[in-house]
Design an enzyme around this catalytic site. Sequence first.
Site, short mmCIF file in Angstrom:
data_model
loop_
_atom_site.label_atom_id
_atom_site.label_comp_id
_atom_site.label_asym_id
_atom_site.label_seq_id
_atom_site.Cartn_x
_atom_site.Cartn_y
_atom_site.Cartn_z
N CYS A 171 0.97 -1.29 0.06
CA CYS A 171 -0.07 0.06 -0.10
C CYS A 171 0.98 1.36 -0.09
O CYS A 171 2.03 1.23 0.15
CB CYS A 171 -0.89 0.09 1.33
SG CYS A 171 -1.70 -1.43 1.57
N ARG A 206 1.63 1.49 -5.97
CA ARG A 206 1.78 0.53 -4.89
C ARG A 206 0.31 -0.23 -4.61
O ARG A 206 0.36 -0.93 -3.69
CB ARG A 206 2.33 1.14 -3.52
CG ARG A 206 3.69 2.04 -3.81
CD ARG A 206 4.08 2.64 -2.66
NE ARG A 206 4.06 1.46 -1.42
CZ ARG A 206 5.27 0.75 -1.23
NH1 ARG A 206 6.45 1.14 -2.02
NH2 ARG A 206 5.34 -0.06 -0.06
N TRP A 232 -3.62 -1.78 -1.41
CA TRP A 232 -3.65 -2.87 -1.92
C TRP A 232 -4.18 -4.09 -1.00
O TRP A 232 -3.38 -4.41 -0.08
CB TRP A 232 -2.14 -3.22 -2.46
CG TRP A 232 -2.03 -4.67 -3.08
CD1 TRP A 232 -1.57 -5.79 -2.96
CD2 TRP A 232 -2.35 -4.74 -4.47
NE1 TRP A 232 -1.85 -6.74 -3.75
CE2 TRP A 232 -2.18 -6.24 -4.81
CE3 TRP A 232 -2.96 -3.83 -5.73
CZ2 TRP A 232 -2.37 -6.70 -6.06
CZ3 TRP A 232 -2.85 -4.32 -6.75
CH2 TRP A 232 -2.83 -5.97 -7.18
N ASN A 290 0.82 0.18 6.26
CA ASN A 290 1.17 -0.54 5.01
C ASN A 290 1.76 -1.83 5.68
O ASN A 290 2.76 -1.83 6.24
CB ASN A 290 2.03 0.32 4.13
CG ASN A 290 2.70 -0.87 2.95
OD1 ASN A 290 1.99 -1.73 2.61
ND2 ASN A 290 4.06 -0.47 2.53
N GLY A 291 1.44 -3.24 5.30
CA GLY A 291 2.12 -4.19 5.88
C GLY A 291 0.65 -5.30 6.18
O GLY A 291 -0.24 -5.27 5.81
N GLU A 337 6.68 -19.62 -22.26
CA GLU A 337 6.67 -18.33 -21.81
C GLU A 337 7.65 -17.29 -21.99
O GLU A 337 7.48 -15.92 -22.32
CB GLU A 337 6.63 -18.45 -20.04
CG GLU A 337 6.66 -17.23 -19.36
CD GLU A 337 5.62 -16.19 -19.56
OE1 GLU A 337 4.73 -16.64 -20.29
OE2 GLU A 337 5.56 -14.88 -19.04
N LYS A 392 7.34 -13.66 -24.06
CA LYS A 392 7.89 -12.46 -23.40
C LYS A 392 8.87 -11.80 -24.49
O LYS A 392 8.42 -10.56 -24.72
CB LYS A 392 9.04 -12.76 -22.27
CG LYS A 392 8.38 -13.17 -20.92
CD LYS A 392 7.83 -11.85 -20.14
CE LYS A 392 6.41 -11.63 -19.85
NZ LYS A 392 5.43 -12.59 -19.94
N GLU A 448 5.98 -10.06 -26.98
CA GLU A 448 5.28 -9.16 -26.58
C GLU A 448 5.99 -7.76 -26.24
O GLU A 448 5.27 -6.68 -26.20
CB GLU A 448 4.12 -9.43 -25.50
CG GLU A 448 4.96 -9.87 -24.29
CD GLU A 448 3.87 -10.08 -23.21
OE1 GLU A 448 2.79 -9.54 -23.08
OE2 GLU A 448 4.29 -11.03 -22.14
N HIS A 477 10.12 -32.67 -35.93
CA HIS A 477 8.87 -32.77 -36.92
C HIS A 477 8.28 -31.54 -37.70
O HIS A 477 7.32 -31.25 -37.63
CB HIS A 477 7.74 -32.94 -35.63
CG HIS A 477 7.87 -34.50 -34.96
ND1 HIS A 477 7.73 -35.55 -35.56
CD2 HIS A 477 8.51 -34.49 -33.66
CE1 HIS A 477 8.14 -36.66 -34.69
NE2 HIS A 477 8.32 -35.95 -33.37
N LYS A 532 -2.85 -4.40 -19.89
CA LYS A 532 -2.55 -5.15 -18.57
C LYS A 532 -3.60 -6.18 -18.40
O LYS A 532 -3.28 -7.28 -18.01
CB LYS A 532 -2.34 -4.07 -17.62
CG LYS A 532 -1.78 -5.03 -16.25
CD LYS A 532 -0.46 -5.87 -16.48
CE LYS A 532 0.06 -6.76 -15.48
NZ LYS A 532 0.97 -7.62 -15.82
#
Length: 614
Positions: free
Chosen positions: A2, A27, A74, A100-101, A487, A491, A494, A510, A609
């Site tokens: 946060c 954050r 958050w 925050n925590g 993956e 990366k 994109e 093949h 996103k």
Amino acid sequence: MCGIVAYIGKKQAYPIILKGLKRLEYRGYDSAGIALLNNNKVNIYKKQGKVSNLEEYANTLDTSGNIGIGHTRWATHGLPNDINSHPHFSNDGKLALIHNGIIENYDVLKKELINRGYKFVSETDTEVLVHLIDDILKNERISLAEAVRLALNEVTGAYAIVVLSQDNPDQLVAARKSSPLVVGIGSDNEFFLASDATPIVEYTKQVVYLNDEEIAVVDINEGLKIVHLSNQEKTPYIQELELHLEALEKGGFEHFMLKEIYEQPRSIHDCFRGRLNAEEGWVALGGIKDYEQKLINANRIIMVACGTSWHACQVGEYLIEDLARINVEVEYASEFRYRNPIINENDVVIAVSQSGETADTLAALELAKHKGATILGICNVVGSSISRITDAGSYTHAGPEIGVASTKAFTAQVTILTLMALKLAHKKGTISESRFHTILSDLEAIPDKVKKILESDDKIKEIAEVYKDSQNALYLGRGSSFPVALEGALKLKEISYIHAEGYPAAEMKHGPIALIDEEMPVFVIATKGNSYEKVVSNIQEVKARKGKIIAIVTEGDVQVKELADHVIEIPDTDENLVPLLATVPLQLISYHIAVMRDCNVDQPRNLAKSVTVE
Ligand code: AGP
């Protein structure tokens, strides 16, 4: 994560705090709130959603006052909504607190405080702090700072807090442990407090970074005082801020994506914190505890996802089938929802999604629910749509992922799926005690091993320099490293716009091997394991056609080193955990190539996103 901001001085606090919260939205942005002390009264304004929601609401109200605290959330405990937003306040409204925590012993403290007559209004862990401080203040004739110090001595967990008190209009009290807190020193006893320097830098360059278990008292008459939780006074170490605003939001990194790649030791640790203990030999995924037997008895576990999350599911399939011997099928959500799939009530459908908002994944889940399946979720955003419609699930706790290209969310998803595979295998008895303990110990060691890989970043950057102008690339892997190859290819595609494909290494003969020539870089995951010799043969096939080999190998490898054009060594680990390590060099290679090609790394062209549309 946060964001917290606070101000005390001669200016109006509200505009300073509001602007600071906007600077800290990276954050967390589930909700935002501000408390202001004016005319001997604490006024609190808080709203779900982004800071702009709060601004729209508060601008219609009286936001006067020269002392205030602000928070952008958050969510970790309690849904993102108005009542769970910070600041939280004491029953008499005289104390307000932002945090925050995570307070790990909040449930014990909450029960004690309820027994003493305190009323809780939110579902958060944070609220126990404000009632605990209030309780100590009421029972002892001590200063606010001393009450905060005594309260924090009863707390376990991580915190960065600021406390505002109606009875102490000339001061703010702050404290930190494991969550960051910066004190900005303005002129004439004016002070700023924040999670990092971004809300402070435009007002002053003089800062003090609080250390763990330190309490700061900022007073418009007395100035700044710092004491340790043990009550020992500390001399403030004042530093000159060097970073500029833009750099500060990224924690000194050039892009959010790089920051998030480097956050992985912490995010993987946060993902399994409280969920495994190798020494005592247990795994616990609290969110799906009631569904463990359902998963074990499932006819099938069907995983639905998109993009990188689909790759994480592929890794999960290898692990759950190998360790827990349960049939797993991984489906592209966009295909699953339209092909009239066969789903029945003893199927368990698991959706994996960083955002928890991907339209195709949500729709696939709704179809599964409609057909009577049990539906679970693995998400990074608390309170997201997917997390809300599922019967149960686990949050990845990776923190906000701002870069469009998913990095830390992927390794967090794989971590959760690894924990799930281990939990089910141990419960079913399909894994020996010794193997269970070995994998648990290796999993606990992953964050440090990722740190070690990050130390090779300069070497990886040199390799990226060699291949930055390639037109195409191939990625090869076997077993659970095959999804890592997929993956790695995604990366590169994109963020650098280079065409890249991932293949099972054995698939080369093949067809794809026809593509190999001296212009084709081939990234191969060739770590120690059951299929190592076979991957070496695939490398030799590529070499025979002049392909360029960039191999990811286990530290100390000799055989592949003699064949490959470049090798990147990663620490040894259990074969099932290689995806958590082998992914990191591929993330860095893609990142550096994209930067060298002047691509927009954090917001690649055509991408969003979260794909909340079909
Ligand atoms: C990954 O780098 C991409 N940004 C994209 O493939 C992403 O993984 C996909 O859109 C799924 O998003 P989700 O995890 O939020 O559902």
